[in-house]
Write an enzyme that holds these catalytic residues in place. Structure first.
Site, PDB file in Angstrom:
ATOM      1  N   CYS A  11      80.899 -58.332 -51.890  1.00 52.76           N
ATOM      2  CA  CYS A  11      79.476 -58.524 -51.591  1.00 52.76           C
ATOM      3  C   CYS A  11      79.320 -59.735 -50.695  1.00 52.76           C
ATOM      4  O   CYS A  11      80.034 -60.720 -50.861  1.00 52.76           O
ATOM      5  CB  CYS A  11      78.688 -58.824 -52.867  1.00 52.76           C
ATOM      6  SG  CYS A  11      78.583 -57.456 -53.994  1.00 52.76           S
ATOM      7  N   LEU A  43      76.230 -62.324 -48.957  1.00 56.44           N
ATOM      8  CA  LEU A  43      74.805 -62.674 -48.940  1.00 56.44           C
ATOM      9  C   LEU A  43      74.602 -63.999 -48.225  1.00 56.44           C
ATOM     10  O   LEU A  43      75.320 -64.962 -48.462  1.00 56.44           O
ATOM     11  CB  LEU A  43      74.291 -62.816 -50.388  1.00 56.44           C
ATOM     12  CG  LEU A  43      72.902 -63.441 -50.544  1.00 56.44           C
ATOM     13  CD1 LEU A  43      71.814 -62.482 -50.087  1.00 56.44           C
ATOM     14  CD2 LEU A  43      72.647 -63.853 -51.988  1.00 56.44           C
ATOM     15  N   THR A  44      73.616 -64.029 -47.350  1.00 55.73           N
ATOM     16  CA  THR A  44      73.061 -65.292 -46.862  1.00 55.73           C
ATOM     17  C   THR A  44      71.683 -65.391 -47.495  1.00 55.73           C
ATOM     18  O   THR A  44      70.890 -64.450 -47.389  1.00 55.73           O
ATOM     19  CB  THR A  44      72.911 -65.299 -45.328  1.00 55.73           C
ATOM     20  OG1 THR A  44      74.186 -65.052 -44.736  1.00 55.73           O
ATOM     21  CG2 THR A  44      72.390 -66.632 -44.841  1.00 55.73           C
ATOM     22  N   GLN A  57      68.976 -67.130 -43.265  1.00 52.92           N
ATOM     23  CA  GLN A  57      69.423 -65.964 -42.493  1.00 52.92           C
ATOM     24  C   GLN A  57      69.138 -66.112 -40.998  1.00 52.92           C
ATOM     25  O   GLN A  57      68.290 -66.889 -40.589  1.00 52.92           O
ATOM     26  CB  GLN A  57      68.748 -64.686 -43.030  1.00 52.92           C
ATOM     27  CG  GLN A  57      69.359 -64.248 -44.351  1.00 52.92           C
ATOM     28  CD  GLN A  57      68.686 -63.039 -44.951  1.00 52.92           C
ATOM     29  OE1 GLN A  57      67.769 -62.473 -44.373  1.00 52.92           O
ATOM     30  NE2 GLN A  57      69.125 -62.655 -46.136  1.00 52.92           N
ATOM     31  N   LYS A  69      70.928 -67.350 -38.704  1.00 58.74           N
ATOM     32  CA  LYS A  69      71.368 -68.590 -38.076  1.00 58.74           C
ATOM     33  C   LYS A  69      72.868 -68.582 -37.832  1.00 58.74           C
ATOM     34  O   LYS A  69      73.455 -69.607 -37.508  1.00 58.74           O
ATOM     35  CB  LYS A  69      71.010 -69.789 -38.976  1.00 58.74           C
ATOM     36  CG  LYS A  69      69.523 -69.991 -39.230  1.00 58.74           C
ATOM     37  CD  LYS A  69      69.340 -71.225 -40.132  1.00 58.74           C
ATOM     38  CE  LYS A  69      68.001 -71.272 -40.837  1.00 58.74           C
ATOM     39  NZ  LYS A  69      66.861 -71.469 -39.964  1.00 58.74           N
ATOM     40  N   GLY A 104      76.025 -65.566 -41.671  1.00 61.50           N
ATOM     41  CA  GLY A 104      76.605 -64.276 -42.060  1.00 61.50           C
ATOM     42  C   GLY A 104      77.890 -64.008 -41.293  1.00 61.50           C
ATOM     43  O   GLY A 104      78.915 -63.650 -41.870  1.00 61.50           O
ATOM     44  N   LYS A 105      77.839 -64.228 -39.984  1.00 63.99           N
ATOM     45  CA  LYS A 105      79.035 -64.014 -39.175  1.00 63.99           C
ATOM     46  C   LYS A 105      80.127 -65.019 -39.550  1.00 63.99           C
ATOM     47  O   LYS A 105      81.307 -64.701 -39.519  1.00 63.99           O
ATOM     48  CB  LYS A 105      78.701 -64.096 -37.687  1.00 63.99           C
ATOM     49  CG  LYS A 105      78.355 -62.711 -37.132  1.00 63.99           C
ATOM     50  CD  LYS A 105      77.862 -62.783 -35.715  1.00 63.99           C
ATOM     51  CE  LYS A 105      76.358 -62.615 -35.701  1.00 63.99           C
ATOM     52  NZ  LYS A 105      75.741 -62.947 -34.428  1.00 63.99           N
ATOM     53  N   GLU A 134      83.826 -53.750 -48.725  1.00 65.14           N
ATOM     54  CA  GLU A 134      83.541 -52.671 -49.668  1.00 65.14           C
ATOM     55  C   GLU A 134      82.324 -51.878 -49.190  1.00 65.14           C
ATOM     56  O   GLU A 134      81.402 -52.434 -48.612  1.00 65.14           O
ATOM     57  CB  GLU A 134      83.265 -53.292 -51.041  1.00 65.14           C
ATOM     58  CG  GLU A 134      83.203 -52.323 -52.179  1.00 65.14           C
ATOM     59  CD  GLU A 134      82.875 -53.039 -53.496  1.00 65.14           C
ATOM     60  OE1 GLU A 134      83.640 -53.915 -53.928  1.00 65.14           O
ATOM     61  OE2 GLU A 134      81.824 -52.710 -54.079  1.00 65.14           O
ATOM     62  N   SER A 141      74.981 -52.374 -46.439  1.00 64.44           N
ATOM     63  CA  SER A 141      73.526 -52.296 -46.287  1.00 64.44           C
ATOM     64  C   SER A 141      73.182 -52.229 -44.797  1.00 64.44           C
ATOM     65  O   SER A 141      74.058 -52.405 -43.953  1.00 64.44           O
ATOM     66  CB  SER A 141      72.883 -53.541 -46.900  1.00 64.44           C
ATOM     67  OG  SER A 141      73.246 -54.672 -46.135  1.00 64.44           O
TER      68      SER A 141
HETATM   69  N1  ACO Z   1      67.005 -57.949 -38.144  1.00 67.30           N
HETATM   70  C1  ACO Z   1      67.807 -57.523 -37.137  1.00 67.30           C
HETATM   71  N2  ACO Z   1      69.110 -57.867 -37.031  1.00 67.30           N
HETATM   72  C2  ACO Z   1      69.624 -58.666 -37.970  1.00 67.30           C
HETATM   73  C3  ACO Z   1      68.842 -59.167 -39.029  1.00 67.30           C
HETATM   74  C4  ACO Z   1      67.471 -58.775 -39.083  1.00 67.30           C
HETATM   75  N3  ACO Z   1      66.657 -59.192 -40.038  1.00 67.30           N
HETATM   76  N4  ACO Z   1      69.620 -59.944 -39.793  1.00 67.30           N
HETATM   77  C5  ACO Z   1      70.852 -59.939 -39.243  1.00 67.30           C
HETATM   78  N5  ACO Z   1      70.857 -59.149 -38.135  1.00 67.30           N
HETATM   79  C6  ACO Z   1      72.000 -58.825 -37.272  1.00 67.30           C
HETATM   80  C7  ACO Z   1      71.926 -59.477 -35.928  1.00 67.30           C
HETATM   81  O1  ACO Z   1      72.660 -58.674 -35.042  1.00 67.30           O
HETATM   82  C8  ACO Z   1      72.626 -60.776 -36.175  1.00 67.30           C
HETATM   83  O2  ACO Z   1      73.200 -61.304 -35.029  1.00 67.30           O
HETATM   84  P1  ACO Z   1      72.299 -62.121 -33.960  1.00 67.30           P
HETATM   85  O3  ACO Z   1      71.468 -63.097 -34.740  1.00 67.30           O
HETATM   86  O4  ACO Z   1      73.309 -62.752 -33.074  1.00 67.30           O
HETATM   87  O5  ACO Z   1      71.469 -61.088 -33.267  1.00 67.30           O
HETATM   88  C9  ACO Z   1      73.733 -60.358 -37.113  1.00 67.30           C
HETATM   89  O6  ACO Z   1      73.176 -59.337 -37.907  1.00 67.30           O
HETATM   90  C10 ACO Z   1      74.268 -61.431 -38.028  1.00 67.30           C
HETATM   91  O7  ACO Z   1      73.450 -62.524 -38.080  1.00 67.30           O
HETATM   92  P2  ACO Z   1      73.872 -63.794 -38.919  1.00 67.30           P
HETATM   93  O8  ACO Z   1      72.850 -64.860 -38.691  1.00 67.30           O
HETATM   94  O9  ACO Z   1      75.284 -64.163 -38.663  1.00 67.30           O
HETATM   95  O10 ACO Z   1      73.815 -63.194 -40.394  1.00 67.30           O
HETATM   96  P3  ACO Z   1      72.934 -63.676 -41.631  1.00 67.30           P
HETATM   97  O11 ACO Z   1      73.287 -65.088 -42.017  1.00 67.30           O
HETATM   98  O12 ACO Z   1      71.517 -63.391 -41.417  1.00 67.30           O
HETATM   99  O13 ACO Z   1      73.554 -62.756 -42.776  1.00 67.30           O
HETATM  100  C11 ACO Z   1      73.640 -60.788 -44.072  1.00 67.30           C
HETATM  101  C12 ACO Z   1      73.722 -61.376 -42.657  1.00 67.30           C
HETATM  102  C13 ACO Z   1      74.666 -61.478 -44.968  1.00 67.30           C
HETATM  103  C14 ACO Z   1      73.942 -59.302 -44.036  1.00 67.30           C
HETATM  104  C15 ACO Z   1      72.205 -61.070 -44.595  1.00 67.30           C
HETATM  105  O14 ACO Z   1      71.300 -60.292 -43.850  1.00 67.30           O
HETATM  106  C16 ACO Z   1      71.994 -60.773 -46.052  1.00 67.30           C
HETATM  107  O15 ACO Z   1      72.373 -61.546 -46.905  1.00 67.30           O
HETATM  108  N6  ACO Z   1      71.351 -59.618 -46.374  1.00 67.30           N
HETATM  109  C17 ACO Z   1      71.048 -59.245 -47.741  1.00 67.30           C
HETATM  110  C18 ACO Z   1      72.284 -58.837 -48.495  1.00 67.30           C
HETATM  111  C19 ACO Z   1      73.052 -57.760 -47.771  1.00 67.30           C
HETATM  112  O16 ACO Z   1      72.498 -56.769 -47.315  1.00 67.30           O
HETATM  113  N7  ACO Z   1      74.371 -57.948 -47.698  1.00 67.30           N
HETATM  114  C20 ACO Z   1      75.293 -56.987 -47.118  1.00 67.30           C
HETATM  115  C21 ACO Z   1      75.552 -55.891 -48.102  1.00 67.30           C
HETATM  116  S1  ACO Z   1      76.986 -54.961 -47.723  1.00 67.30           S
HETATM  117  C22 ACO Z   1      78.252 -55.738 -48.553  1.00 67.30           C
HETATM  118  O17 ACO Z   1      77.984 -56.623 -49.305  1.00 67.30           O
HETATM  119  C23 ACO Z   1      79.645 -55.289 -48.353  1.00 67.30           C
END
Ligand code: ACO
Ligand code: ZN
Length: 446
Positions: free
Chosen positions: A312, A314-315, A320, A322, A325-326, A346, A350
């Site tokens: 799993c 999560l940010t 988020q 920023k 996540g990457k 896994e 989402s």
């Molecule tokens: N809308 C559109 N694109 C988005 C969004 C959004 N709200 N959030 C992230 N992205 C995309 C963008 O392409 C972004 O890159 P960019 O900012 O350069 O355009 C890219 O994802 C990653 O952005 P980061 O800032 O590096 O990621 P972030 O810190 O926001 O974390 C994460 C991404 C972990 C998926 C976060 O959205 C989150 O915690 N979501 C809720 C939990 C979740 O869904 N986790 C993944 C489940 S799957 C698994 O766990 C295996």
């Protein structure tokens, strides 16, 4: 684009730092085109009379009803009624409705009052027909889309029965907001907290040990006693103000469980493992003089049969978009490289998880393809990046960089096309400085 809305909370905390209210609902907005569902108000008496007749015919609405509902953008969007409840001081027909916006992700589901619903748009024949067939067999994507247009993300690998069970059990959000460190955060999904917490709309978390409480005063009392200033476990990475801690779920069971409860509020399709023993948690923190504040985490099985290098991720919403996540994704692959293994997250992913992974894979692979003028195979790419070959193939296929020649996949890497894709792939996110990672792979002790 979703701007982060932060409004100050009343300043009643003990250390005088600013609280921030963090509204997370703008998140789907930038991924979904919102059709113009605006309708003009009807003011004449005839309309009023017909509305009353209509209300008499259809109220109270049944669970499963489809109707148009006014959303926070003040426009009308199609919803499905998921649940209803009597209003506290209302008459026998006064209900509130828990609705799912069928165009949007489930994190936007909410309780709405009757006045938000456009009763003229009520569809009376509830489409149970579709939902009743195919209970046990795997559905095709098309069938699933029929059940609920917006629900394809993250459902790919769930069959109809488990999908329905999942949605029945988790249909209504239980906790609406949490307080964590300086932030008040609106939650996204149901999380199975112990029953005694389920009557609370808000929970208060200690940002260091992640214990949660029902009342602010309890938290304040706790903060005077709690001596943690960072996650338990080993700090395995530090660069500037960023630190990563590795927490063994077996050695820190309560912390692991607390983290899972917290994370589930933002993760839809993840089973909550009470068996935290089997996992390691990598908790990313921004550190200052008050302590190390969690910004996000990922979990990882100690032994994965399926070569998962991340369970799993999560940010936390205030952090988020920023680049964290990457960073977390990159970190998970750095660990795999040190283990000398390839890895994959896994499933199911989402919607936001898939976007983040796609972005990461694209950038990493295209950077290499740009540098390697000579032909390079998927196997070689996989060895260099620890990204599983399937994920490489699907990424490159998605970018239309794969040609199928003589029964073999060939990567075509025209520099101009690569540059175009790289530009579209957006920002690189925060870099992992591998020289700052001090870590050895997990070994069972004793
Ligand atoms: N809308 C559109 N694109 C988005 C969004 C959004 N709200 N959030 C992230 N992205 C995309 C963008 O392409 C972004 O890159 P960019 O900012 O350069 O355009 C890219 O994802 C990653 O952005 P980061 O800032 O590096 O990621 P972030 O810190 O926001 O974390 C994460 C991404 C972990 C998926 C976060 O959205 C989150 O915690 N979501 C809720 C939990 C979740 O869904 N986790 C993944 C489940 S799957 C698994 O766990 C295996
Ligand atoms: Zn604590």
């Amino acid at each position: 684009m979703g701007s982060l809305v932060e409004t100050p909370l009343p300043d009643n905390n003990c250390n005088g730092n600013n609280h921030h209210h963090h509204n997370t609902h703008d998140h789907v907005y930038d991924q979904t085109s919102v059709p113009d569902g605006n309708r003009p108000p009807e003011n004449n008496m005839e309309a009023e009379a017909s509305r009353k007749r209509r209300a008499f015919d259809v109220l109270p609405l049944e669970v499963g009803t489809r109707v148009m509902c006014r959303w926070r953008d003040t426009k009308y969007h199609p919803v499905k009624v998921i649940e209803r409840r009597r209003m506290h001081f209302g008459g026998p027909n006064d209900y509130e409705y828990y609705v799912h916006y069928t165009e949007f992700n489930r994190r936007l589901d909410e309780w709405v009052k009757l006045e938000h619903l456009d009763l003229d748009s009520v569809e009376t024949d509830v489409d149970e027909k579709v939902e009743d067939k195919g209970t046990t067999q795997k559905m095709t994507r098309h069938q699933k889309r029929k059940i609920d247009e917006s629900q394809v993300d993250g459902h790919e690998e769930l069959d109809a029965a488990s999908l329905r069970e999942h949605e029945e059990f988790t249909k209504v959000k239980n906790i609406a907001t949490i307080e964590l460190g300086r932030y008040e955060i609106e939650t996204w999904y149901f999380s199975p907290f112990p029953p005694e917490y389920n009557d609370s709309l808000k929970l208060f978390f200690c940002e260091f040990c992640l214990n949660f409480m029902k009342r602010k005063e309890q938290l304040q009392r706790h903060m005077r006693k709690c001596d943690l200033k960072h996650p338990p476990g080993d700090e395995i990475y530090r660069s500037g103000t960023l630190s990563m801690f590795e927490v063994d779920g077996k050695k820190n069971k309560v912390y692991g469980q607390n983290l899972c409860y917290l994370a589930k509020l933002f993760l839809d399709h993840k089973t909550l493992y009470y068996d935290v023993d089997l996992f390691l948690f990598y908790v990313l923190c921004e550190c200052d003089e008050r302590g190390c504040h969690m910004v996000g985490y990922f979990s990882k099985e100690k032994h994965s049969e399926e070569a998962y290098n991340l369970a799993c991720i999560l940010t936390l919403p205030p952090y988020q978009r920023k680049g964290y996540g990457k960073f977390l994704i990159a970190f998970s692959y750095e660990l795999s490289k040190k283990e000398g293994k390839v890895g994959t997250p896994e499933r199911p992913l989402s919607d936001l998880g898939l976007l983040s992974y796609r972005g990461y894979w694209t950038r990493v692979l295209l950077d290499i393809l740009k540098k390697h003028k000579s032909n390079i195979s998927i196997k070689e790419l996989s060895d260099m990046t620890a990204i599983k070959a399937d994920d490489i193939l699907s990424t490159l296929q998605g970018l239309e960089l794969i040609q199928y020649r003589k029964g073999q996949h060939a990567i075509c890497a025209d520099p101009k096309i690569l540059d175009r894709h790289l530009k579209a792939a957006g920002r690189g996110g925060l870099e992992v400085d591998v020289s700052k990672l001090i870590w050895t792979p997990y070994k069972e002790q004793g």
